[in-house]
Design a protein around this motif. Structure first.
Motif, PDB file in Angstrom:
ATOM      1  N   ALA A 145      13.104  59.360  14.859  1.00  0.00           N
ATOM      2  CA  ALA A 145      13.666  58.438  13.873  1.00  0.00           C
ATOM      3  C   ALA A 145      13.065  58.654  12.481  1.00  0.00           C
ATOM      4  O   ALA A 145      13.572  58.124  11.491  1.00  0.00           O
ATOM      5  CB  ALA A 145      13.435  56.993  14.318  1.00  0.00           C
TER       6      ALA A 145
ATOM      7  N   HIS B 232      17.674  50.073  12.310  1.00  0.00           N
ATOM      8  CA  HIS B 232      17.690  50.700  13.625  1.00  0.00           C
ATOM      9  C   HIS B 232      16.646  51.815  13.716  1.00  0.00           C
ATOM     10  O   HIS B 232      15.868  51.882  14.675  1.00  0.00           O
ATOM     11  CB  HIS B 232      19.089  51.242  13.923  1.00  0.00           C
ATOM     12  N   ASP B 233      16.626  52.688  12.703  1.00  0.00           N
ATOM     13  CA  ASP B 233      15.691  53.818  12.719  1.00  0.00           C
ATOM     14  C   ASP B 233      14.239  53.364  12.627  1.00  0.00           C
ATOM     15  O   ASP B 233      13.371  53.901  13.326  1.00  0.00           O
ATOM     16  CB  ASP B 233      15.998  54.792  11.586  1.00  0.00           C
TER      17      ASP B 233
ATOM     18  N   ARG C 136      13.202  51.997  15.941  1.00  0.00           N
ATOM     19  CA  ARG C 136      12.928  53.111  16.859  1.00  0.00           C
ATOM     20  C   ARG C 136      11.577  53.748  16.558  1.00  0.00           C
ATOM     21  O   ARG C 136      10.805  54.049  17.473  1.00  0.00           O
ATOM     22  CB  ARG C 136      14.027  54.171  16.745  1.00  0.00           C
ATOM     23  N   LEU C 137      11.290  53.959  15.274  1.00  0.00           N
ATOM     24  CA  LEU C 137      10.018  54.556  14.886  1.00  0.00           C
ATOM     25  C   LEU C 137       8.859  53.661  15.304  1.00  0.00           C
ATOM     26  O   LEU C 137       7.844  54.140  15.819  1.00  0.00           O
ATOM     27  CB  LEU C 137      10.002  54.805  13.378  1.00  0.00           C
TER      28      LEU C 137
ATOM     29  N   ASP D 130       9.438  56.357  18.717  1.00  0.00           N
ATOM     30  CA  ASP D 130      10.423  57.435  18.710  1.00  0.00           C
ATOM     31  C   ASP D 130      10.288  58.220  17.407  1.00  0.00           C
ATOM     32  O   ASP D 130      10.829  57.832  16.375  1.00  0.00           O
ATOM     33  CB  ASP D 130      11.829  56.863  18.859  1.00  0.00           C
TER      34      ASP D 130
ATOM     35  N   GLU E   4      21.439  51.060   9.504  1.00  0.00           N
ATOM     36  CA  GLU E   4      20.898  52.312  10.037  1.00  0.00           C
ATOM     37  C   GLU E   4      19.388  52.369   9.860  1.00  0.00           C
ATOM     38  O   GLU E   4      18.659  52.779  10.761  1.00  0.00           O
ATOM     39  CB  GLU E   4      21.545  53.513   9.349  1.00  0.00           C
TER      40      GLU E   4
END
Length: 89
Positions: A25, A13-14, A17-18, A22, A10
């Motif tokens: 995230a 993934h986050d 994204r950041l 994004d 997780e």
């Protein structure tokens, strides 16, 4: 503090994204990393200094999130940044 495989995935993934811009995230990255970075800082520093170092480490991480390479391990990258801040304190 250790992260289980699901939490590590997780976080990976986050943080990816950041790094891609994004900002939603942010919460996931903070939620997963704060206990890890705080625990690490407390191993090396007195409590008051550990709080400051952990906060500085996460601020640095968020400032440099765009530099994160998703091919690298997010936890290792975060710990590397955190250790630099801990040594600085």
């Amino acid at each position: 503090m250790t992260l289980d495989a699901r939490t590590r995935a997780e976080l990976q993934h986050d943080l990816t994204r950041l790094a891609d811009g994004d900002r939603q995230a942010f919460d996931g990255v903070f939620r997963h990393l704060w206990p890890v970075v705080r625990s690490l800082a407390e191993r090396y520093l007195p409590t008051a200094d550990a709080d400051d170092a952990a906060q500085a480490a996460l601020l640095k991480l968020f400032e440099r999130a765009g530099e994160f390479d998703p091919a690298r391990d997010a936890v290792a990258w975060a710990i590397g940044l955190a250790m630099w801040e801990i040594r600085t304190v």
